[in-house]
Scaffold this active site. Structure first.
Site, PDB file in Angstrom:
ATOM      1  N   TRP A 192     -30.545  33.376  89.885  1.00 38.61           N
ATOM      2  CA  TRP A 192     -29.262  32.685  89.697  1.00 38.61           C
ATOM      3  C   TRP A 192     -29.364  31.826  88.422  1.00 38.61           C
ATOM      4  O   TRP A 192     -28.645  32.067  87.452  1.00 38.61           O
ATOM      5  CB  TRP A 192     -28.907  31.856  90.946  1.00 38.61           C
ATOM      6  CG  TRP A 192     -28.111  32.653  91.938  1.00 38.61           C
ATOM      7  CD1 TRP A 192     -26.785  32.520  92.201  1.00 38.61           C
ATOM      8  CD2 TRP A 192     -28.566  33.729  92.773  1.00 38.61           C
ATOM      9  NE1 TRP A 192     -26.386  33.448  93.145  1.00 38.61           N
ATOM     10  CE2 TRP A 192     -27.448  34.202  93.508  1.00 38.61           C
ATOM     11  CE3 TRP A 192     -29.795  34.361  92.966  1.00 38.61           C
ATOM     12  CZ2 TRP A 192     -27.551  35.257  94.426  1.00 38.61           C
ATOM     13  CZ3 TRP A 192     -29.888  35.406  93.874  1.00 38.61           C
ATOM     14  CH2 TRP A 192     -28.782  35.841  94.579  1.00 38.61           C
TER      15      TRP A 192
ATOM     16  N   ARG B  55     -11.566  33.969  99.044  1.00 37.01           N
ATOM     17  CA  ARG B  55     -11.901  33.061 100.137  1.00 37.01           C
ATOM     18  C   ARG B  55     -12.128  31.646  99.586  1.00 37.01           C
ATOM     19  O   ARG B  55     -11.833  31.368  98.425  1.00 37.01           O
ATOM     20  CB  ARG B  55     -13.120  33.583 100.894  1.00 37.01           C
ATOM     21  CG  ARG B  55     -14.411  33.536 100.106  1.00 37.01           C
ATOM     22  CD  ARG B  55     -15.580  34.057 100.946  1.00 37.01           C
ATOM     23  NE  ARG B  55     -16.800  34.083 100.171  1.00 37.01           N
ATOM     24  CZ  ARG B  55     -17.701  35.055 100.235  1.00 37.01           C
ATOM     25  NH1 ARG B  55     -17.500  36.103 101.018  1.00 37.01           N
ATOM     26  NH2 ARG B  55     -18.788  34.993  99.514  1.00 37.01           N
ATOM     27  N   ASP B  56     -12.669  30.791 100.412  1.00 37.41           N
ATOM     28  CA  ASP B  56     -12.829  29.390 100.008  1.00 37.41           C
ATOM     29  C   ASP B  56     -14.060  29.207  99.117  1.00 37.41           C
ATOM     30  O   ASP B  56     -14.875  28.323  99.344  1.00 37.41           O
ATOM     31  CB  ASP B  56     -12.921  28.505 101.261  1.00 37.41           C
ATOM     32  CG  ASP B  56     -13.986  29.005 102.235  1.00 37.41           C
ATOM     33  OD1 ASP B  56     -14.628  30.044 101.934  1.00 37.41           O
ATOM     34  OD2 ASP B  56     -14.180  28.369 103.278  1.00 37.41           O
ATOM     35  N   GLU B  57     -14.200  30.084  98.133  1.00 35.23           N
ATOM     36  CA  GLU B  57     -15.258  29.953  97.130  1.00 35.23           C
ATOM     37  C   GLU B  57     -14.623  30.088  95.744  1.00 35.23           C
ATOM     38  O   GLU B  57     -14.274  29.118  95.133  1.00 35.23           O
ATOM     39  CB  GLU B  57     -16.366  30.985  97.348  1.00 35.23           C
ATOM     40  CG  GLU B  57     -17.196  30.662  98.577  1.00 35.23           C
ATOM     41  CD  GLU B  57     -18.575  31.292  98.562  1.00 35.23           C
ATOM     42  OE1 GLU B  57     -19.338  31.102  97.604  1.00 35.23           O
ATOM     43  OE2 GLU B  57     -18.892  31.987  99.550  1.00 35.23           O
TER      44      GLU B  57
ATOM     45  N   GLU C  80     -18.554  43.134  98.721  1.00 31.34           N
ATOM     46  CA  GLU C  80     -19.694  42.212  98.647  1.00 31.34           C
ATOM     47  C   GLU C  80     -20.924  42.770  99.345  1.00 31.34           C
ATOM     48  O   GLU C  80     -22.042  42.621  98.886  1.00 31.34           O
ATOM     49  CB  GLU C  80     -19.298  40.890  99.320  1.00 31.34           C
ATOM     50  CG  GLU C  80     -20.425  39.867  99.362  1.00 31.34           C
ATOM     51  CD  GLU C  80     -19.948  38.516  99.865  1.00 31.34           C
ATOM     52  OE1 GLU C  80     -18.908  38.473 100.546  1.00 31.34           O
ATOM     53  OE2 GLU C  80     -20.600  37.514  99.557  1.00 31.34           O
TER      54      GLU C  80
ATOM     55  N   HIS D 103     -16.024  41.649  95.101  1.00 28.40           N
ATOM     56  CA  HIS D 103     -17.215  40.953  94.646  1.00 28.40           C
ATOM     57  C   HIS D 103     -17.891  41.862  93.625  1.00 28.40           C
ATOM     58  O   HIS D 103     -18.386  42.916  93.996  1.00 28.40           O
ATOM     59  CB  HIS D 103     -18.143  40.807  95.854  1.00 28.40           C
ATOM     60  CG  HIS D 103     -18.610  39.433  96.121  1.00 28.40           C
ATOM     61  ND1 HIS D 103     -17.792  38.455  96.622  1.00 28.40           N
ATOM     62  CD2 HIS D 103     -19.831  38.852  95.967  1.00 28.40           C
ATOM     63  CE1 HIS D 103     -18.494  37.345  96.777  1.00 28.40           C
ATOM     64  NE2 HIS D 103     -19.733  37.556  96.375  1.00 28.40           N
TER      65      HIS D 103
ATOM     66  N   ASP E 171     -24.424  36.017  90.347  1.00 27.90           N
ATOM     67  CA  ASP E 171     -23.452  37.112  90.241  1.00 27.90           C
ATOM     68  C   ASP E 171     -23.111  37.361  88.772  1.00 27.90           C
ATOM     69  O   ASP E 171     -23.018  38.506  88.322  1.00 27.90           O
ATOM     70  CB  ASP E 171     -22.165  36.762  91.002  1.00 27.90           C
ATOM     71  CG  ASP E 171     -22.433  36.355  92.447  1.00 27.90           C
ATOM     72  OD1 ASP E 171     -23.341  35.543  92.665  1.00 27.90           O
ATOM     73  OD2 ASP E 171     -21.737  36.839  93.352  1.00 27.90           O
TER      74      ASP E 171
ATOM     75  N   ASP F 213     -17.571  34.621  91.946  1.00 26.38           N
ATOM     76  CA  ASP F 213     -18.161  35.574  92.887  1.00 26.38           C
ATOM     77  C   ASP F 213     -17.082  36.452  93.501  1.00 26.38           C
ATOM     78  O   ASP F 213     -17.250  37.641  93.681  1.00 26.38           O
ATOM     79  CB  ASP F 213     -18.939  34.834  93.982  1.00 26.38           C
ATOM     80  CG  ASP F 213     -18.098  33.791  94.716  1.00 26.38           C
ATOM     81  OD1 ASP F 213     -17.101  33.306  94.142  1.00 26.38           O
ATOM     82  OD2 ASP F 213     -18.437  33.445  95.856  1.00 26.38           O
TER      83      ASP F 213
HETATM   84  C1  BGC Z   1     -21.469  34.018  97.100  1.00 27.23           C
HETATM   85  C2  BGC Z   1     -22.421  34.925  96.392  1.00 27.23           C
HETATM   86  C3  BGC Z   1     -23.468  34.023  95.837  1.00 27.23           C
HETATM   87  C4  BGC Z   1     -24.207  33.551  97.062  1.00 27.23           C
HETATM   88  C5  BGC Z   1     -25.477  32.830  96.836  1.00 27.23           C
HETATM   89  C6  BGC Z   1     -22.186  33.465  98.284  1.00 27.23           C
HETATM   90  O1  BGC Z   1     -21.432  32.652  99.084  1.00 27.23           O
HETATM   91  O2  BGC Z   1     -20.282  34.620  97.403  1.00 27.23           O
HETATM   92  O3  BGC Z   1     -21.942  35.927  95.660  1.00 27.23           O
HETATM   93  O4  BGC Z   1     -24.243  34.493  94.828  1.00 27.23           O
HETATM   94  O5  BGC Z   1     -23.367  32.842  97.934  1.00 27.23           O
HETATM   95  O6  BGC Z   1     -26.407  33.461  97.528  1.00 27.23           O
END
Ligand code: BGC
Length: 740
Positions: free
Chosen positions: A400, A337-339, A622, A643, A346, A333
């Site tokens: 998704w 950050r912490d993802e 984003e 993003h 996405d 995504d």
């Molecule tokens: C992500 C998005 C992802 C979403 C889900 C977020 O934290 O960065 O891009 O699809 O969560 O809704």
């Protein structure tokens, strides 16, 4: 020869430090061929006789480690001497360090482990295999800590000590040869500015938001420290801004040896445009000592686009860099950050655009393999693959989970690989079957918690969920996935009668529930008989109805005019989020509103694609309002500046403006639709695509009011041309010129 290589680990817990595994060996005989294969739970770097081997970084890459992990194989024939040292540095990486929002670590394994084997074939025909086992020696390293989210600490004054003999590690996963692309170092960027912020921070601007790391040269006093923090943007006052990284520290700490040092992280990466020299032991900052290195999966570049509007060119640049930044072994995504997670929504939204810029077949082949492995028994596909959220799962959400149908089909359209489609057909089918059995209705999806039209602007200023009822979105996506399943089945020669019937029933059920008097009625999810008639209308709802064929031909004019009206009422701006945006311009241009589509594309006020461009963006944001007019931020929690999702608009730019679209009749662009839609506002547009057949080019430009077209069709491609005047022709290999 049997492979006795064993997974090995350090005999002592080393926390978040990297360790190195060593094995010395001598070979007296003449070598014909030698290869080393290796994998890790963690991220490894391979050194032979002190030299780093291979172009790949962050190996073995990120897979669904519970199911499988890749190994890489290196030809070391030319590198072996009579006395050799094999050495692997291993850091925590995705498997061991903090991951999945960064609240906890050890999701896949509680310590780093290595497996490796060296195969030697001598000229006399004999063979030897050296494998990881308890005879390997484990040493500490100068990488004192490394985390994907938090960064790396390298101390060149730290002594490297023997920890002991390796111990066996109980890693239960399948080893597979590398399926995906290598992750490699790409562009090297120099600083464009060195600045002092109002707060007095010393900041370097690399001029480009990106994924990778900064290489730092330094010669200073032994023990001096350089501490670097990263940021994507400066705040309203021009200060260094890191709040949107949430829990991710993105901090690299380097301790100088006293000699000539060259630092960069080995086991992690950052998403950034700026760095702050939080600690720097020198008076002067010399730009030549700092180089930002972009890092991503090594894919072949296939597409290029340019036009006469510099802002759209910058948008294209931003889309491209969004892809570079987020195609790091898995489609993420965001990279900072912490993802940095494999969000399925996405990925599916952007995959069409992605397949223009780069050849993404191999990249997706690997990740889809993980999607299939992680598909639950009931057929559901989750929001994040590889799954890595401790204690809970991501949602099973419409738009998704549909990555399971959308991406295999898109790969087929772009590359025509039936084998791959066949491989993924069971996953596609299971996903459709999952929806069919989810919730109370067979022909609608009226159940579950979805992400909805994520980050749409029609549900209040600070809402994550758009206004469009999620069960409506879910049901339309159910229809879409069923349509793709049918298409795939037909290609593969399967009888799809049952699903053709299902498709009709879904469509009829959507129409029965969500339409009245020939128009949409957007029943809220919890609507019951007896509740009043809803008055809500959303752009996304109309976009989906038009684009996914919910409405009849005769209803299109009304639906399109409703959509156009809503856009006009909103000052020629969209309100759509992740679900509506990718199809918005298509829904307009397919239904007689190409002009309006262009106006939206060229809109500069938020929400719009060019808003971020006009505000200095170098990648996709984003949120439509990530940074507002006054420099403040819409949110600290969900605000990435890298993003790629909204970059999906490239599919319209290439497919409609330049007019290049692959067809399902003869995929891989063997038969291509060529239907350019010129616009004076762009002046000219040129799209070049290196298809599997060769280079395809569509170019139009204005001279006064006349439009000139130039096309180049490679051998093996048939182009079905249609110009705005209605002129049609079938073009084979060659160069063509037209004027209208
Ligand atoms: C992500 C998005 C992802 C979403 C889900 C977020 O934290 O960065 O891009 O699809 O969560 O809704």
């Amino acid at each position: 020869m049997k492979n006795n290589a064993k997974w090995i680990a350090s005999p002592r817990d080393v926390g978040c430090a990297a360790v190195s595994f060593r094995k010395d060996f001598c070979s007296q005989k003449q070598i014909k061929k030698a290869t080393v294969s290796a994998s890790a739970m963690g991220v490894y770097a391979f050194f032979l006789n002190g030299e780093r081997v291979g172009k790949g970084i962050l190996t073995p890459g990120w897979t669904s480690y519970r199911h499988r992990v890749q190994y890489q194989t290196y030809d070391v024939t030319a590198l072996l001497r009579s006395e050799n040292r094999l050495e692997f540095g291993v850091g925590q990486g995705w498997a061991v360090g903090y991951i999945g929002y960064g609240h906890s670590n050890h999701f896949f394994a509680d310590r780093v482990s290595l497996i490796a084997w060296l195969d030697v074939i001598y000229t006399d025909g004999s063979r030897e295999r050296i494998v990881t086992d308890e005879s390997w020696q484990v040493y500490s390293s100068q990488v004192l800590s490394s985390e994907i989210y938090h960064g790396e600490t390298v101390d060149l004054t730290a002594s490297v000590e023997r920890i002991g003999n390796a111990v066996l590690s109980d890693v239960q996963t399948k080893l597979i040869p590398q399926v995906g692309e290598w992750i490699t170092e790409q562009e090297r960027l120099s600083p464009v500015e060195i600045l002092r912020t109002p707060r007095g921070e010393l900041v370097i601007d690399f001029g480009q938001n990106m994924t990778g790391y900064v290489e730092v040269r330094a010669k200073g006093k032994r023990g001096d420290r350089i501490v670097i923090h990263h940021a994507e943007v400066l705040d309203q006052d021009g200060n260094f801004y890191t709040e949107n990284y949430r829990a991710a520290r993105n901090e690299n700490i380097y301790v100088l040896s006293g000699g000539e040092d060259l630092f960069k992280p080995t086991y992690t990466f950052q998403g950034f445009r700026y760095i702050r020299l939080t600690e720097y032991p020198f008076e002067e900052v010399e730009p030549k000592n700092f180089t930002a290195i972009a890092v991503h999966s090594e894919m072949k570049r296939t597409g290029d686009f340019s036009c006469g509007n510099e802002k759209i060119n910058q948008l294209y640049h931003n889309i491209l860099w969004g892809q570079k930044s987020n195609y790091l072994d898995i489609p993420t995504d965001c990279p900072q950050r912490d993802e940095r997670l494999g969000w399925t929504g996405d990925a599916q939204i952007f995959c069409r655009a992605a397949a223009f810029n780069y050849d993404v077949e191999r990249f997706f082949e690997k990740w889809l393999g993980d999607v299939a492995l992680e598909q639950n028994k009931d057929g559901s596909v989750e929001g994040i693959v590889p799954h890595c959220l401790p204690g809970h799962h991501s949602r099973v959400s419409a738009a998704w989970g549909d990555a399971a149908t959308v991406i295999p089909w898109q790969l087929y359209l772009s590359y025509g690989n039936e084998k791959l489609l066949k491989k993924h057909f069971p996953m596609m089918k299971k996903w459709v079957e999952y929806i069919r059995h989810a919730g109370p209705e067979e022909y609608l999806w009226l159940d579950g918690k979805h992400y909805g039209d994520w980050l749409a602007m029609d549900n209040g200023p600070d809402s994550y969920d758009g206004a469009t009822p999620t069960y409506y979105i879910a049901s339309v996506y159910y229809l879409h996935s069923t349509a793709l399943l049918i298409k795939a089945g037909r290609v593969l020669g399967y009888d799809m009668g049952e699903y053709e019937d299902l498709y009709e029933k879904i469509r009829a059920a959507i129409r029965a529930r969500y339409m009245k008097n020939g128009d949409l009625r957007l029943l809220p999810n919890d609507w019951k008989e007896g509740d009043g008639e809803p008055t809500l209308k959303t752009q996304t709802a109309y976009v989906l109805a038009l684009y996914f064929g919910v409405c009849e031909e005769a209803e299109r004019a009304l639906f399109a005019s409703r959509l156009a009206e809503m856009i006009r009422e909103n000052g020629t701006r969209m309100t759509t989020g992740f679900v509506g945006t990718p199809y918005l311009l298509h829904a307009l241009s397919e239904n007689g509103y190409t002009e309006l589509a262009y106006e939206l594309l060229l809109q500069e006020k938020a929400p719009s694609w060019l808003y971020s461009v006009c505000h200095g963006a170098t990648t996709m944001w984003e949120h439509w309002n990530s940074q507002k007019e006054d420099g403040s931020f819409w949110s600290t929690k969900m605000n990435s500046f890298n993003h790629y999702a909204y970059g999906a608009v490239l599919d319209w730019i290439v497919g409609v403006a330049s007019g290049i679209t692959p067809t399902e009749q003869a995929p891989a662009y063997k038969t291509v639709r060529l239907e350019p839609h010129p616009s004076k506002a762009l002046g000219f547009a040129k799209a070049v695509l290196e298809t599997r057949q060769g280079s395809l080019r569509s170019h139009w430009y204005y001279k006064g009011d006349a439009v000139y077209y130039e096309f180049e069709i490679p051998r093996g491609v048939t182009a079905k041309l249609r110009l705005p005047s209605g002129y049609e022709a079938t073009l084979g290999e060659g160069s063509y010129h037209f004027a209208e």
